[in-house]
Design a protein around this motif. Structure first.
Motif: not given
Length: 336
Positions: A153-159, A199-205, A280-282, A298-303
């Protein structure tokens, strides 16, 4: 907001939506320097051509009655497919509206999911000049089919920009930028994250202090404005009756059902202490400042790019496997 979309033209005489056109017309007469334009929706009824025709005729009448307010008639919304309408039926309704509105400046169009628009050039060709495409990064992912749903979900917001442009650029490549406007995009403020189409949707809140709807809308508005991308944000007012996967249906409004703004429009979220944040969003959220308490980041980054300033005497534990940082104490910075 200079543009408004409605979804029906026939309501009871006291319905607020049925009064939009004449109220906007009165506003425009009093405020010629800052006019508002209305795109009247036409809610077609499957299996009931009489009701559908009456709805369309009412929209045409309103467009002719209030030329100072109405700039478009939107014939149908996400209504192509089994149990609804064929492309040809919708094209026939659009052609009828164009004939009735000939000689006016009113545009005739339709609003469909971006995939339906992409796969049906006849809809684009039937529109006066442009079609409205609905693109929702919240629903489209990318997410992923397995693993931690929170990270997905975090990746969905990030990207969200990447996912949005994946759809939008396909439409522009096929039809040209002048043919495409965004009929709906948005992010719910409540409900539950679910899996759709693998696939998972984003996270509402994430937390009360860190609302994803505000983050997405404010980031999107700045980005779309900079790129001259005409967009109708969904939705103006929360609709308690609306049903969608995860129970997110009632939570899309920028305003609550009692007409209260969910946040001060034009501002990114004020970041206050919370239990879980997703970074880690855009676009940057701005500086963070937490004074005490325990915080899970929580940050969906490799590093993990840890650029926070941690006060002496506090503790932090980084789990590189899941890209999480648990911190107790005072933390400042922007984490970029």
């Amino acid at each position: 907001f200079g543009y408004i979309r409605t979804y029906n033209s026939l309501f009871g005489p006291t319905s607020p939506e049925n009064q939009v056109d004449h109220l906007v017309n009165a506003y425009n007469q009093a405020n010629p320097g800052t006019p508002i334009k209305v795109a009247i929706g036409v809610a077609l009824t499957p299996g009931d051509p009489t009701a559908s025709q009456a709805e369309l005729d009412q929209a045409i009448l309103l467009a002719k009655t209030y030329p100072n307010a109405v700039n478009a008639v939107v014939v149908g919304n996400e209504n192509i497919g089994p149990g609804a309408f064929t492309v040809q039926q919708l094209v026939d309704y659009m052609n009828y509206a164009k004939t009735q509105l000939g000689g006016t400046a009113v545009q005739v169009t339709t609003c469909q999911t971006w995939g339906v628009v992409f796969g049906n050039p006849d809809l684009v060709n039937a529109a006066t000049s442009y079609v409205l495409a609905n693109i929702y990064p919240y629903f489209d992912g990318p997410g992923y089919p397995a693993g931690d749903p929170v990270k997905a979900g975090a990746l969905t917001l990030k990207n969200w920009q990447t996912q949005f442009l994946n759809a939008y650029n396909q439409l522009v490549t096929k039809y040209g930028a002048g043919k495409i406007r965004i009929g709906e995009t948005g992010w719910p403020s409540g409900g539950m994250q679910v899996q759709l189409d693998g696939h998972w949707t984003g996270i509402p809140t994430q937390t009360d202090a860190y609302p994803n709807e505000q983050t997405f809308i404010e980031q999107y508005a700045v980005w779309a404005s900079a790129n001259n991308l005409f967009t109708y944000l969904f939705a103006a007012i929360a609709e308690g009756w609306k049903q969608e996967p995860g129970g997110v249906g009632p939570f899309w409004g920028l305003y609550t059902s009692s007409r209260m703004a969910k946040w001060t429009l034009g501002q990114l979220p004020a970041v206050n202490p919370g239990k879980t944040l997703y970074l880690g969003t855009d676009s940057p959220y701005g500086d963070l400042s937490f004074n005490g308490g325990t915080l899970l980041i929580v940050d969906p980054q490799t590093v993990w790019g840890n650029k926070f300033i941690i006060s002496p005497g506090t503790t932090s534990t980084l789990d590189t496997g899941s890209n999480t940082l648990t911190h107790t104490g005072i933390l400042t910075g922007n984490g970029k």
